[in-house]
Motif scaffolding. Structure first.
Motif, short mmCIF file in Angstrom:
data_model
loop_
_atom_site.label_atom_id
_atom_site.label_comp_id
_atom_site.label_asym_id
_atom_site.label_seq_id
_atom_site.Cartn_x
_atom_site.Cartn_y
_atom_site.Cartn_z
N TYR A 180 27.21 18.20 47.82
CA TYR A 180 26.16 17.85 46.86
C TYR A 180 24.86 17.47 47.59
O TYR A 180 23.77 17.85 47.16
CB TYR A 180 26.61 16.69 45.99
CG TYR A 180 25.58 16.28 44.96
CD1 TYR A 180 25.40 17.03 43.79
CD2 TYR A 180 24.76 15.17 45.18
CE1 TYR A 180 24.43 16.67 42.87
CE2 TYR A 180 23.79 14.81 44.26
CZ TYR A 180 23.63 15.56 43.10
OH TYR A 180 22.67 15.21 42.18
N LYS A 181 25.02 16.75 48.70
CA LYS A 181 23.84 16.31 49.45
C LYS A 181 23.03 17.49 49.97
O LYS A 181 21.79 17.48 49.94
CB LYS A 181 24.28 15.42 50.60
CG LYS A 181 23.12 14.87 51.43
CD LYS A 181 23.64 13.97 52.55
CE LYS A 181 22.50 13.43 53.39
NZ LYS A 181 23.00 12.57 54.50
N TYR A 182 23.73 18.51 50.44
CA TYR A 182 23.05 19.68 51.02
C TYR A 182 23.12 20.89 50.09
O TYR A 182 23.14 22.03 50.54
CB TYR A 182 23.69 20.04 52.37
CG TYR A 182 23.60 18.93 53.39
CD1 TYR A 182 22.38 18.60 53.99
CD2 TYR A 182 24.73 18.19 53.75
CE1 TYR A 182 22.29 17.57 54.92
CE2 TYR A 182 24.66 17.17 54.68
CZ TYR A 182 23.44 16.86 55.26
OH TYR A 182 23.36 15.84 56.18
N ARG A 183 23.15 20.63 48.78
CA ARG A 183 23.34 21.70 47.81
C ARG A 183 22.24 22.75 47.87
O ARG A 183 22.49 23.94 47.66
CB ARG A 183 23.44 21.12 46.40
CG ARG A 183 22.21 20.34 45.94
CD ARG A 183 22.49 19.61 44.63
NE ARG A 183 21.34 18.87 44.12
CZ ARG A 183 20.98 17.67 44.56
NH1 ARG A 183 21.69 17.08 45.52
NH2 ARG A 183 19.93 17.06 44.03
N TYR A 184 21.01 22.34 48.16
CA TYR A 184 19.92 23.30 48.20
C TYR A 184 20.03 24.21 49.43
O TYR A 184 19.65 25.39 49.38
CB TYR A 184 18.58 22.58 48.18
CG TYR A 184 18.34 21.83 46.89
CD1 TYR A 184 18.24 22.51 45.68
CD2 TYR A 184 18.23 20.44 46.88
CE1 TYR A 184 18.05 21.82 44.49
CE2 TYR A 184 18.04 19.75 45.70
CZ TYR A 184 17.95 20.44 44.50
OH TYR A 184 17.77 19.77 43.33
N LEU A 185 20.54 23.66 50.53
CA LEU A 185 20.74 24.49 51.72
C LEU A 185 21.85 25.51 51.46
O LEU A 185 21.74 26.68 51.85
CB LEU A 185 21.10 23.61 52.93
CG LEU A 185 19.99 22.69 53.45
CD1 LEU A 185 20.51 21.85 54.61
CD2 LEU A 185 18.80 23.52 53.91
N TYR A 186 22.91 25.08 50.80
CA TYR A 186 24.00 26.02 50.48
C TYR A 186 23.52 27.06 49.47
O TYR A 186 23.98 28.22 49.50
CB TYR A 186 25.19 25.26 49.90
CG TYR A 186 25.97 24.49 50.95
CD1 TYR A 186 26.66 25.17 51.96
CD2 TYR A 186 26.03 23.10 50.92
CE1 TYR A 186 27.37 24.47 52.92
CE2 TYR A 186 26.74 22.40 51.89
CZ TYR A 186 27.41 23.08 52.89
OH TYR A 186 28.10 22.41 53.84
N LEU A 187 22.60 26.66 48.62
CA LEU A 187 22.06 27.61 47.65
C LEU A 187 21.30 28.74 48.36
O LEU A 187 21.31 29.89 47.90
CB LEU A 187 21.13 26.89 46.67
CG LEU A 187 20.66 27.69 45.44
CD1 LEU A 187 21.86 28.09 44.59
CD2 LEU A 187 19.68 26.86 44.62
N LEU A 188 20.67 28.41 49.48
CA LEU A 188 19.97 29.43 50.25
C LEU A 188 20.94 30.46 50.85
O LEU A 188 20.56 31.60 51.12
CB LEU A 188 19.16 28.78 51.39
CG LEU A 188 17.96 27.92 50.97
CD1 LEU A 188 17.36 27.24 52.19
CD2 LEU A 188 16.91 28.79 50.28
#
Length: 301
Positions: A9-17
Motif C-alpha cells: 500500500y505504501k508503494y502502491r503508485y510505484l507498483y502501478l507504474l
C-alpha cells in the motif's frame, strides 16, 4: 503478511507504474505460449488449434532426421560464435577506448557516430553494406582494383559470407553495446586511479588491475544473456544479405522457420523448431549462469 500488505500500500503508485510492463509481457509473451501445442499437432487452419489432431513428437522426429536441419544448426552456431568473439568483445574494447578519451567534444562526436548505425534498420544498413561490397560500383572493390586486384563477389562467395555478416554486425551494434560498459566504467571509484598513479602504475596496469575488474560483473551478466541467444540470429540481417548462392553457409534457424512456416505453411514443424530453439536457449543460459555462480560472485539468480 500484514507488513507486506502495508509495504504494498505504501508503494502502491510505484507498483502501478509496473502495471503497463506486466500487462505487455502477459499479452505478448505469456498468453501466446498456449500456441506451443501446435508443435504436437497436425495443425489445420480449418480445424483450428484445438480441433487439429494430436501427433505427439512426429514433427520433432522429422526435423531431427532431416540432414538440412543439422546444416542449419551448424550455420546458426557458427555465426553466433563469431558474433560472440567479435561483436561482444568489440563493444567492450570500444567502451574502454572511449573511456580513455579526455577530450569530451571528441568523445561525444565518436559516440554519436558509432551509436547511429544501431538506429538504422537492417533493410537500410544491409542495403548500404551490399552496395559497398558490390563487384562493380562498390567502393571496396574499386580500392582492390586500384591496387591491381580483381573484383571479389563478396555476397555470392560462401567463404566470405560469414565474415561479412560478422563485420556488418560489429559496425552496426558495437557502439550501442558499449553504452552499458561505459555506464559500468563511470561507476568505478576514481580514487583508485589516483592511488595507482601515485604508486607509479601506467595506463596498462590501471586497465588490468582496476578497469577490467571494475566491469567484470557487468561483462559476466551480459555474457550469460548473450549465450542464451546462441540459436537466435537476426532474421532481418540474414534475409536482407543472403542469396541462393550462399544458402549452404547462410541459412539459419530464423530463415528456415520463415521459409517453412510462412512460405510452405508447415506451421506445426516450424513451431517444433521454435520450441527446440527456446529449450536449448534456456539450457544454455541456465548452464552459463550456474558456471558463473560457482566461479564468481555474480549471476542472474
Amino acid at each position: 503478511m500484514r507488513l507486506r500488505m502495508i509495504g504494498l500500500y505504501k508503494y502502491r503508485y510505484l507498483y502501478l507504474l509496473l502495471l503497463p510492463g506486466i500487462l505487455w509481457y502477459l499479452v505478448y509473451r505469456y498468453f501466446p505460449m498456449y500456441g506451443v501445442i501446435i508443435a504436437f499437432k497436425d495443425y489445420s487452419f480449418v480445424k483450428g488449434i484445438w480441433g487439429s489432431p494430436w501427433v505427439g513428437l512426429k514433427h520433432f522426429h522429422t526435423i531431427f532426421q532431416s540432414p538440412d536441419f543439422y546444416q542449419i544448426i551448424r550455420n546458426t552456431l557458427l555465426i553466433n560464435v563469431y558474433n560472440l568473439l567479435f561483436v561482444f568483445t568489440s563493444s567492450i574494447v570500444l567502451a574502454l577506448l572511449l573511456n580513455e578519451l579526455k577530450m569530451m567534444a571528441l568523445k561525444r562526436l565518436i559516440q554519436t557516430v558509432v551509436y547511429f548505425p544501431h538506429f538504422l534498420s537492417w533493410v537500410i544498413f544491409g542495403g548500404l553494406f551490399i552496395q559497398l561490397l558490390g563487384p562493380k560500383e562498390g567502393i571496396v572493390n574499386q580500392i582492390i582494383q586500384l591496387f591491381g586486384g580483381d573484383p571479389i563477389y563478396f555476397m555470392t562467395k560462401p567463404e566470405y559470407f560469414r565474415s561479412v555478416i560478422t563485420f556488418s554486425s560489429v559496425l552496426k551494434e558495437a557502439g550501442w553495446g558499449a553504452i552499458i560498459y561505459l555506464a559500468a566504467l563511470a561507476g568505478i571509484d576514481q580514487e583508485q586511479y589516483e592511488a595507482a598513479t601515485i604508486d607509479g602504475a601506467n595506463r596498462w596496469h590501471k586497465l588490468l588491475y582496476i578497469t577490467l575488474p571494475g566491469i567484470r560483473n557487468t561483462i559476466i551478466l551480459m555474457l550469460i544473456l548473450r549465450v542464451g541467444y546462441m540459436l537466435d540470429v537476426s532474421f532481418e540481417q540474414i534475409y536482407i544479405m543472403y542469396n541462393p548462392a550462399v544458402y549452404e553457409v547462410a541459412d539459419v534457424l530464423s530463415t528456415y522457420v520463415y521459409r517453412m512456416g510462412l512460405q510452405n505453411a508447415q506451421l506445426s514443424m516450424t513451431t517444433a523448431v521454435g520450441l527446440f530453439q527456446s529449450i536449448v536457449g534456456f539450457v544454455l543460459i541456465y548452464t552459463t549462469n550456474l558456471i558463473a555462480r560457482k566461479t564468481s560472485d555474480i549471476s542472474l539468480w
